[in-house]
Design a protein around this motif. Structure first.
Motif, PDB file in Angstrom:
ATOM      1  N   LYS A 433     -11.463 -14.884  17.175  1.00 10.12           N
ATOM      2  CA  LYS A 433     -12.694 -14.915  16.397  1.00 10.12           C
ATOM      3  C   LYS A 433     -13.411 -16.094  17.303  1.00 10.12           C
ATOM      4  O   LYS A 433     -14.557 -15.931  17.330  1.00 10.12           O
ATOM      5  N   ASN A 436     -15.052 -14.113  20.129  1.00  7.97           N
ATOM      6  CA  ASN A 436     -16.253 -13.178  19.640  1.00  7.97           C
ATOM      7  C   ASN A 436     -17.435 -14.006  19.408  1.00  7.97           C
ATOM      8  O   ASN A 436     -18.596 -13.857  19.652  1.00  7.97           O
ATOM      9  N   ASP A 437     -17.201 -15.402  18.733  1.00  4.97           N
ATOM     10  CA  ASP A 437     -18.172 -16.231  18.497  1.00  4.97           C
ATOM     11  C   ASP A 437     -18.729 -16.848  19.744  1.00  4.97           C
ATOM     12  O   ASP A 437     -20.161 -17.281  19.928  1.00  4.97           O
ATOM     13  N   GLY A 440     -19.178 -13.169  22.394  1.00  2.16           N
ATOM     14  CA  GLY A 440     -19.931 -12.053  22.049  1.00  2.16           C
ATOM     15  C   GLY A 440     -18.788 -11.076  21.948  1.00  2.16           C
ATOM     16  O   GLY A 440     -17.736 -10.983  22.486  1.00  2.16           O
ATOM     17  N   HIS A 441     -19.218  -9.970  21.101  1.00  2.00           N
ATOM     18  CA  HIS A 441     -18.381  -8.796  20.738  1.00  2.00           C
ATOM     19  C   HIS A 441     -18.114  -8.006  22.052  1.00  2.00           C
ATOM     20  O   HIS A 441     -17.146  -7.415  22.116  1.00  2.00           O
ATOM     21  N   GLY A 444     -15.339  -9.566  23.323  1.00  2.00           N
ATOM     22  CA  GLY A 444     -13.848  -9.315  22.406  1.00  2.00           C
ATOM     23  C   GLY A 444     -13.266  -8.059  22.767  1.00  2.00           C
ATOM     24  O   GLY A 444     -12.358  -7.869  22.617  1.00  2.00           O
ATOM     25  N   ASP A 445     -14.394  -6.902  22.814  1.00  2.00           N
ATOM     26  CA  ASP A 445     -13.829  -5.771  23.099  1.00  2.00           C
ATOM     27  C   ASP A 445     -13.375  -5.399  24.459  1.00  2.00           C
ATOM     28  O   ASP A 445     -12.084  -4.760  24.472  1.00  2.00           O
ATOM     29  N   GLY A 470      -8.069  -5.291  13.403  1.00  2.00           N
ATOM     30  CA  GLY A 470      -8.949  -5.662  14.531  1.00  2.00           C
ATOM     31  C   GLY A 470      -8.358  -6.223  15.697  1.00  2.00           C
ATOM     32  O   GLY A 470      -8.577  -5.324  16.704  1.00  2.00           O
ATOM     33  N   GLU A 471      -7.672  -7.471  15.804  1.00  2.00           N
ATOM     34  CA  GLU A 471      -7.292  -7.708  16.928  1.00  2.00           C
ATOM     35  C   GLU A 471      -5.755  -7.649  17.061  1.00  2.00           C
ATOM     36  O   GLU A 471      -4.887  -8.633  17.811  1.00  2.00           O
TER      37      GLU A 471
END
Length: 551
Positions: A433, A436-437, A440-441, A444-445, A470-471
């Motif tokens: 998390k 991503n925070d 950015g996503h 994260g991808d 998700g992860e």
């Protein structure tokens, strides 16, 4: 000196043998046609109809098979006589003078016998041959913006590729002289260059013996640029800012088409000579083939062989091709399998009726070897891509949640039968998390994709990999005790922690935690095994993360 048999000469020898066997069959069947024609002149109306139906079916098979084995004139004449038999069956006027002419034509046809030797078609060798697998794919990137090219290099490196970036065509050309890569990524607009990236790519592909997989990146999103990319052979088109996980996904698809497992083809045909020839041609093109001569065996064949294409003869005794196709379509698990009809039937209405009931394509016999391979290959390729798209996670290319859970049950049952241990591991990216925070996503991808590729590279082909959430990832390791699984997963953990990711101006690293459960400790069902792996993951998380624990 002993004669050496190359694969091509061996194929020709086998084709010649099949042709000789078919010639012997003709020598037996043609006199039988003359006898059946003679019987048409005797008996009551019903007996004549039954005899005529048998003649029609036999002529139909000859029309389809003779041309395939090089007897084109016999095949064509059999087709003409088959159409006349259909006419008499539809009219039911078996006492007309025309029927006597038909009988005489049949007798003349049978009396001519085999004219000349069979001339089998040359075996097909499609371009899509299997390529030897290498550990690391080499990618060349032609991109004049340094930051974009270097970022792409680093990210593809995290995904397990060897990527090299070049900002000038001259440097790119020099690298190509030293070593050909496995794929090219070329920017359309090359700044001060006198030619566009697409113009350069077109000239490059023409001078190569075999074109390389090409992906195009650009700021342009218009139809004309898309069309130009297609015309130079591009297999992917990406607008800036480039979604690198999506680009890598396309790369993986390109390599999968080149190096994937052989396509599996099931042939259902009661004509054993013809089915043997089709099988031989398709196997020579690197396909796995099974032949079924009895439609009643379809359930066992579909379940055991799991074909990616089914070739069906339209006219078979007791069960027609369209009827068998409908039986196949009753099973939802087989809806994605393309069905290709093979028949000497040339009537468009009858072909359409067969396709409407069930089926995807209709190929008229005789079919040239190259045409057979091309038809089957294109259908199998599309079926496999569709199957992957439906069963695989779009970001990682790994199995989806339900599919990887099913693999746990399969391996547990196998371990219980064989007595060999299997292990299950749950992996989770630490503090995802925060990634991503903070970054950015998209970043994260990239992290998720990098872990998926690392797992794919470091684990065996027999291992099953899935994106559980998700992860979170799930790994199923057959014939693998817990201590071995612990060593393998800990090596992956260390390698993952060494990867460096870039997001904007910042660089960061990420770690993972994992929990392992083995069948060695016993498990009554897959749910219990998953629960134990989940508990072991919980221990690793609460023990400080960046570690592997086992239950």
């Amino acid at each position: 000196m002993a004669e050496q048999h190359t694969p091509t000469s061996e194929l020709q020898r086998q084709l010649q043998l099949l042709g000789e066997q078919f010639a012997e069959r003709l020598a037996q069947e043609l006199p039988e046609l003359a006898n059946k024609a003679e019987l048409l002149q005797a008996g009551d109306h019903q007996a004549q109809l039954q005899q005529l139906r048998g003649l029609r079916d036999q002529l139909h098979k000859l029309a389809g098979a003779a041309g395939t084995f090089g007897f084109a004139s016999i095949g064509q004449r059999a087709h003409e006589l088959e159409q006349q038999a259909i006419h008499w069956l539809e009219s039911l006027r078996l006492k007309d003078q025309g029927l006597q002419e038909f009988i005489q034509q049949l007798q003349q046809f049978a009396a001519q016998g085999v004219q000349g030797e069979p001339a089998p078609n040359s075996p097909a060798h499609p371009k899509a041959t299997l390529k030897p697998e290498t550990d690391t794919h080499c990618i060349y990137i032609l991109e004049d913006e340094l930051s974009i090219g270097e970022n792409m290099c680093l990210t593809l490196g995290n995904f397990g590729y060897h990527a090299e970036h070049f900002s000038r065509i001259a440097d790119f050309d020099a690298a190509l002289q030293r070593r050909l890569p496995d794929a090219l990524i070329i920017d359309v607009n090359l700044g001060d260059s006198e030619q566009t990236g697409l113009a350069y790519a077109a000239a490059l592909q023409q001078r190569l013996v075999q074109p390389l997989p090409l992906l195009v990146i650009t700021t342009e999103d218009d139809f004309a640029t898309h069309l130009e990319a297609v015309r130079v052979g591009a297999m992917g088109y990406f607008t800036k800012p480039v979604d690198i996980p999506q680009l890598e996904n396309r790369l993986m698809r390109c390599f999968a088409q080149q190096q994937g497992e052989p396509y599996r083809v099931l042939i259902v045909d009661d004509d054993q000579h013809l089915a043997s020839r089709y099988s031989l041609i398709l196997r020579s093109a690197n396909m796995l083939v099974e032949v079924l001569d009895r439609p009643a065996g379809i359930f066992a064949a579909m379940s055991r062989f799991n074909p990616e294409v089914v070739l069906l003869d339209v006219n078979m005794p007791d069960c027609t091709g369209p009827e068998l196709a409908q039986i196949i379509r009753f099973n939802d698990d087989w809806l994605r399998v393309p069905i290709i009809y093979l028949s000497a039937e040339t009537d468009i209405t009858r072909q359409m009726n067969a396709l409407i009931k069930a089926g995807d394509d209709f190929v008229s016999k005789p079919i040239a070897d190259n045409a057979l391979v091309t038809t089957v290959f294109s259908r199998a390729q599309r079926a496999r891509l569709l199957s992957i798209a439906l069963s695989r996670d779009s970001l990682t290319g790994l199995l989806k949640h339900a599919d990887i859970k099913e693999q746990v049950g399969i391996e547990l049952e196998r371990a219980q039968r064989s007595g060999k241990p299997a292990s299950v591991a749950m992996l989770d990216i630490d503090f995802f998390k925060q990634v991503n925070d903070s970054h950015g996503h998209v970043a994260g991808d990239n992290v998720i994709r990098a872990l998926a590729n690392l797992l794919r590279q470091r684990l065996r082909r027999v291992d099953s990999l899935g994106r559980y959430g998700g992860e979170e990832f799930l790994v199923v390791l057959p014939d693998c005790p817990a201590d071995q699984a612990l060593r393998v997963l800990d090596e992956i953990r260390q390698r993952f922690a060494e990867l460096h990711f870039i997001a904007g101006d910042s660089e960061f690293t990420v770690t993972l935690s994992a929990g392992i459960a083995s069948t060695e400790a016993g498990a009554k069902d897959a749910g219990e095994l998953l629960e134990r792996a989940d508990r072991a993951l919980y221990v690793a998380k609460h023990g400080g993360r960046n570690q592997v624990s086992q239950s």
